[in-house]
Design an enzyme around this catalytic site. Sequence first.
Site, PDB file in Angstrom:
ATOM      1  N   HIS A 151     -11.347  -3.040   3.405  1.00  0.00           N
ATOM      2  CA  HIS A 151     -11.334  -2.727   4.837  1.00  0.00           C
ATOM      3  C   HIS A 151     -12.124  -1.474   5.191  1.00  0.00           C
ATOM      4  O   HIS A 151     -12.230  -1.134   6.356  1.00  0.00           O
ATOM      5  CB  HIS A 151      -9.881  -2.591   5.304  1.00  0.00           C
ATOM      6  CG  HIS A 151      -9.180  -1.453   4.601  1.00  0.00           C
ATOM      7  ND1 HIS A 151      -8.918  -1.464   3.251  1.00  0.00           N
ATOM      8  CD2 HIS A 151      -8.727  -0.266   5.043  1.00  0.00           C
ATOM      9  CE1 HIS A 151      -8.332  -0.332   2.904  1.00  0.00           C
ATOM     10  NE2 HIS A 151      -8.198   0.412   3.980  1.00  0.00           N
ATOM     11  N   GLU A 173      -6.784   3.732  -5.616  1.00  0.00           N
ATOM     12  CA  GLU A 173      -8.057   3.831  -4.900  1.00  0.00           C
ATOM     13  C   GLU A 173      -8.742   5.121  -5.334  1.00  0.00           C
ATOM     14  O   GLU A 173      -8.235   6.216  -5.079  1.00  0.00           O
ATOM     15  CB  GLU A 173      -7.833   3.859  -3.386  1.00  0.00           C
ATOM     16  CG  GLU A 173      -9.160   3.819  -2.637  1.00  0.00           C
ATOM     17  CD  GLU A 173      -9.119   4.417  -1.247  1.00  0.00           C
ATOM     18  OE1 GLU A 173     -10.020   4.118  -0.453  1.00  0.00           O
ATOM     19  OE2 GLU A 173      -8.208   5.208  -0.944  1.00  0.00           O
ATOM     20  N   ASP A 228       0.858  -1.178   0.000  1.00  0.00           N
ATOM     21  CA  ASP A 228       0.000   0.000   0.000  1.00  0.00           C
ATOM     22  C   ASP A 228       0.894   1.228   0.000  1.00  0.00           C
ATOM     23  O   ASP A 228       1.831   1.302   0.800  1.00  0.00           O
ATOM     24  CB  ASP A 228      -0.870  -0.019   1.271  1.00  0.00           C
ATOM     25  CG  ASP A 228      -2.259   0.516   1.051  1.00  0.00           C
ATOM     26  OD1 ASP A 228      -2.370   1.627   0.516  1.00  0.00           O
ATOM     27  OD2 ASP A 228      -3.232  -0.172   1.432  1.00  0.00           O
TER      28      ASP A 228
HETATM   29  C1  NOJ Z   1      -8.341   5.111   2.325  1.00  0.00           C
HETATM   30  C2  NOJ Z   1      -8.015   3.937   3.175  1.00  0.00           C
HETATM   31  O1  NOJ Z   1      -8.474   2.778   2.551  1.00  0.00           O
HETATM   32  C3  NOJ Z   1      -8.655   4.178   4.510  1.00  0.00           C
HETATM   33  O2  NOJ Z   1      -8.620   3.049   5.322  1.00  0.00           O
HETATM   34  C4  NOJ Z   1      -7.960   5.336   5.139  1.00  0.00           C
HETATM   35  O3  NOJ Z   1      -8.578   5.652   6.368  1.00  0.00           O
HETATM   36  C5  NOJ Z   1      -7.996   6.563   4.235  1.00  0.00           C
HETATM   37  N1  NOJ Z   1      -7.691   6.241   2.871  1.00  0.00           N
HETATM   38  C6  NOJ Z   1      -6.996   7.574   4.679  1.00  0.00           C
HETATM   39  O4  NOJ Z   1      -5.701   7.118   4.384  1.00  0.00           O
END
Ligand code: NOJ
Length: 536
Positions: free
Chosen positions: A326, A265, A100
């Site tokens: 998640h 993402e 990640d």
């Molecule tokens: C997306 C992540 O998947 C999430 O878990 C996180 O809280 C936020 N970005 C901030 O990094």
Amino acid sequence: MSATHEWWQRGVIYQIYPRSFQDSNGDGVGDLRGVRDRLDYIKWLGVDAIWISPIYPSPMADFGYDISNYIDIDPIFGTLVEFDELLAETHRRGLKLILDFVPNHTSDQHPWFQASRSSRDNPKHDWYIWKDPAPDGGPPNNWLSNFGGKAWTLDERTGQYYYHAFLKQQPDLNWRNPEVKEAMLDVLRFWLDRGVDGFRVDVIWHIVKDEEFRDNPLNPEYGPGQPPHHEVLATYSTDRPEVHDIIARMRGVFDAYGERMMVGEIYLPVERLVTYYGAHGSGVHLPFNFQLINLPWNARTIERAVENYEAALPPYGWPNWVLGNHDQPRIASRVGSAQARVAAMLLLTLRGTPTMYFGDEIGMHNVPIPPHLVQDPFEKNAPGLGLGRDPQRTPMQWSSEVNAGFSRAQPWLPLADDYARVNVETQRDDPQSMLTLYRRLLALRRSEPALEIGQYRPIPAEGDILAYLRSRKDRQFLMVVNLGGHECAYQAEMPIVHGRIALSTHLDRQGEEVQGSVKLRPDEGVIIERGESHLV
Ligand code: NOJ
């Protein structure tokens, strides 16, 4: 294997939330050695790559998404040596490893931010986003934090506000600063040099903000019960045109290594999402397509969405599908355990790279978390709205042993109360379990290029039925899935329902001949291998 497609196009990605996968040292939190101990399971399951959510040093305000050092491992997860061992063991099994990358923000404990906030003259001051207060002393604009409250925090020492799209412990980096860009590209190189196969890039559509920091427009559809940050539309704080130049720079780093990939993402409507493939494919290899998570579970809606998505893809854009992660409620809780089997069939037979979320393969559901055990800062900041993400982050259910075989100690989040029944051990030899269904779907997909990389063609259907073909060369499969809880018969206008059932979500119809129509039980999906004489 066909040379025409890359591993990340043919393969299936399996997301591991490392705190919850397997604890090896008895502290109640999962770790890298734990993942390593479970690699044989992952291989046996039949996926191709693992993506591990952040494992870097972090104060854990947002459980690893607040990073204080990008090039090391948090002691709670292990060491760099253990990471290298995990990577080697992953590769030894022919699997890929994706990490990640969190480029939008660091932890407020990162030395870069400590330097940045130390004074306005510090050379790193401009590495983050600082603004003078508005004339009334308030924040510089109306931007809101995704976790509730304002997105600006006043720092007494500098007398300025810094911007944080998430927690105030997660200050946003200033990607317009060339030094930031170089430092962050070096982070990618550090891990790619070690042999990592790819990155999932956190909130990639956030990383550049409007140069003028204009107020975001109010959201006319905002109402009670919605996440507090939906009060404004993120028009000026996200998805700015300049983001694509930065992604192209990242892509350049990946391209220099070959056979590596980047999945972004991005929560945006499809027409915006597809711009993240970049001009002529200079963007991310895969922009996560979250439509199966966001859309109502309705055959016609999903049919239209698949069609629009397929039509919107640029010629160089490879599709992908996701059922959970998640941050999202588990699929079994969203659509019910019976439909979760249908969802699995969709995920693994639609055209594109599937990403699975750990535990979905055994049908894990959301676990209600009593208030005194809440861990997620989102739930703490905006309680009671059902926004908390702890329910989908509970430990993997390996067996009916104490703590579900996850840990010798009390796990950091409670286990599901049904873990004695719903676990890997009880399901692995059960010919009709969810785990067996996933394994069978994965095995069929792997053995049939038509399902892995074949063309997609929608077939007209009505009511709760969704039907589509996947074809490659002389192999053709017809998927007919029932998104409802009633029995129904499917008969296409064209002579297409001819062949042999290769797989039913109920796992009890393999080899059945179908001629002209097929009956589906409630919540059933079938994959029909089409006979050669009927190919279209
Ligand atoms: C997306 C992540 O998947 C999430 O878990 C996180 O809280 C936020 N970005 C901030 O990094």
